[in-house]
Design an enzyme around this catalytic site. Structure first.
Site, short mmCIF file in Angstrom:
data_model
loop_
_atom_site.label_atom_id
_atom_site.label_comp_id
_atom_site.label_asym_id
_atom_site.label_seq_id
_atom_site.Cartn_x
_atom_site.Cartn_y
_atom_site.Cartn_z
CG MET A 188 2.42 -0.96 -4.01
SD MET A 188 1.06 -2.12 -4.04
CE MET A 188 1.37 -3.07 -2.58
N GLY A 189 4.01 3.07 -1.71
CA GLY A 189 3.98 4.06 -0.63
C GLY A 189 4.25 3.44 0.73
CG HIS B 241 10.06 0.65 4.71
ND1 HIS B 241 11.17 0.16 4.06
CD2 HIS B 241 9.00 -0.07 4.25
CE1 HIS B 241 10.81 -0.83 3.26
NE2 HIS B 241 9.49 -0.99 3.34
CG HIS C 200 10.16 2.08 0.06
ND1 HIS C 200 9.36 1.88 1.17
CD2 HIS C 200 9.65 1.25 -0.89
CE1 HIS C 200 8.43 0.99 0.90
NE2 HIS C 200 8.58 0.59 -0.35
CD GLN D 299 0.94 -5.12 -6.32
OE1 GLN D 299 1.20 -4.32 -7.22
NE2 GLN D 299 1.84 -5.52 -5.45
CE LYS E 4 9.94 -7.91 3.32
NZ LYS E 4 8.73 -7.91 2.53
CG ASP E 5 8.61 -7.65 -2.27
OD1 ASP E 5 7.81 -8.29 -1.58
OD2 ASP E 5 8.85 -6.44 -2.08
CB VAL F 232 16.87 -2.01 4.37
CG1 VAL F 232 17.28 -1.19 5.60
CG2 VAL F 232 17.58 -1.49 3.12
NE ARG G 166 0.73 -6.80 3.15
CZ ARG G 166 1.01 -6.96 1.86
NH1 ARG G 166 2.26 -7.14 1.48
NH2 ARG G 166 0.05 -6.93 0.95
O1 PAF Z 1 6.84 -4.15 -4.51
C1 PAF Z 1 5.87 -3.36 -4.56
O2 PAF Z 1 5.73 -2.43 -3.76
C2 PAF Z 1 4.84 -3.53 -5.67
O3 PAF Z 1 4.59 -4.86 -5.93
C3 PAF Z 1 5.18 -2.76 -6.96
C4 PAF Z 1 6.43 -3.29 -7.60
C5 PAF Z 1 5.35 -1.28 -6.65
C6 PAF Z 1 4.05 -2.91 -7.98
O4 PAF Z 1 2.85 -2.38 -7.49
#
Ligand code: PAF
Length: 300
Positions: free
Chosen positions: A41-42, A45, A48, A72, A161-162, A188, A199
């Site tokens: 979602m941009g 950091h 990513h 979401q 992390k998620d 990380v 965030r």
């Molecule tokens: O983890 C995220 O950044 C988002 O939930 C994802 C997987 C890009 C879906 O929008």
């Protein structure tokens, strides 16, 4: 090679910056060799960028999607305030060695008037984030399936992390028999242990100090289980709650679960269940933070 659809600053070393679905499909169809996708979602950091590094070693082409997915975010959440930094993100992707970036817009992915579709794995989404954020994972699944269908990667990369998101996506991909390999990239952390998150930029210095409570709670659980041999899940969860409270984190949950099914455990014995995952979530001011750690596995 397709022409570059735009000339965002810093995008020069990328083969393509794809702003719509047609451009993305055409570009994908012309690629030879293997393709990895990193959905984001941009507000990119180092976490990513680690995905980009990992994927470069696994695939010939590394595509990053950047899309703040409205479906979401639950009502009252931070969709509008979610950090956005597209030009900087595109530059970071190029510098880290991604070969293409896909930046669709919400009107195209969710055309007004089109009927909603729900994809879910209720056994995995009923608790934890799914309990606190009803509809969140349904929105994640929907956009992930769209991205996979558009870009048809061989590999898709998700962060540990998620943690719950990772397990949900793995279940969806397996059940819908999608021809893609899901890889998981370890979390990380900053030098002091705070998990990197888009965030975090919204935390002031005092909130950042409090946010470190999530990592400290997980380390407390790790010590309790791995060093002291604690096997009572309630004792481990209470210890995590105490650390979160001492850091003034408004607790969402502090839980120990089976690492694959996320089901509750009667007894914390990592050797018997192939590890145990400790998960924490909470609000620091208006910012929701989550983190997790695998116990009995060398994770830290
Ligand atoms: O983890 C995220 O950044 C988002 O939930 C994802 C997987 C890009 C879906 O929008």
């Amino acid at each position: 090679m397709p022409t570059k659809p735009n000339t965002e600053a810093g995008a020069d070393s990328l083969a393509a910056v794809l702003c719509n679905v047609d451009a993305a499909r055409t570009y994908r169809a012309g690629l030879e060799g293997t393709v990895a996708l990193i959905p984001t979602m941009g507000a990119l950091h180092d976490g990513h960028l680690e995905h980009i590094r990992v994927c470069r070693g696994l695939a010939d082409h590394v595509l990053v999607s950047i899309f703040v997915n409205p479906t979401q975010f639950t009502q009252g959440e931070d969709y509008q305030r979610y950090p956005r930094s597209l030009e900087v993100d595109i530059r970071k992707c190029a510098e880290a060695g991604a070969t293409g970036v896909f930046t669709p817009n919400a009107e195209e992915l969710y055309p007004p008037g089109q009927l909603d579709i729900e994809i879910d794995s209720p056994a995995l989404t009923g608790g934890l984030e799914g309990r606190d954020r009803p509809g969140h994972f349904q929105g994640v699944c929907r956009v992930v399936v769209k991205l996979l269908n558009i870009l048809q990667p061989d590999i898709v990369s998700f962060g540990r992390k998620d943690y719950q998101q990772l397990r949900v996506v793995q279940a969806v991909v397996a059940d819908l028999m999608m021809p893609v390999r899901v890889i998981e990239v370890p979390t990380v952390r900053e030098a002091d242990g705070l998990a990197m998150s888009s965030r975090n930029v919204r935390l002031d210095a005092e909130q950042r100090r409090r946010g470190l409570g999530l990592y400290k709670a997980l380390m407390a659980a790790k010590r309790l289980v791995e060093q002291d041999g604690e096997t009572d899940p309630k004792a481990v969860e209470q210890a995590m709650c105490a650390v979160l409270q001492s850091h003034q984190v408004e607790i969402g949950y502090a839980a120990v679960r089976h690492p694959q099914t996320l089901s509750e455990l009667e007894c914390v014995e990592p050797a018997l269940t192939g590890g145990v995952v400790a998960l924490v979530a909470g609000d620091v001011g208006a910012v929701r933070l989550i983190d997790n750690m695998l116990l009995g596995s060398g994770d830290r």
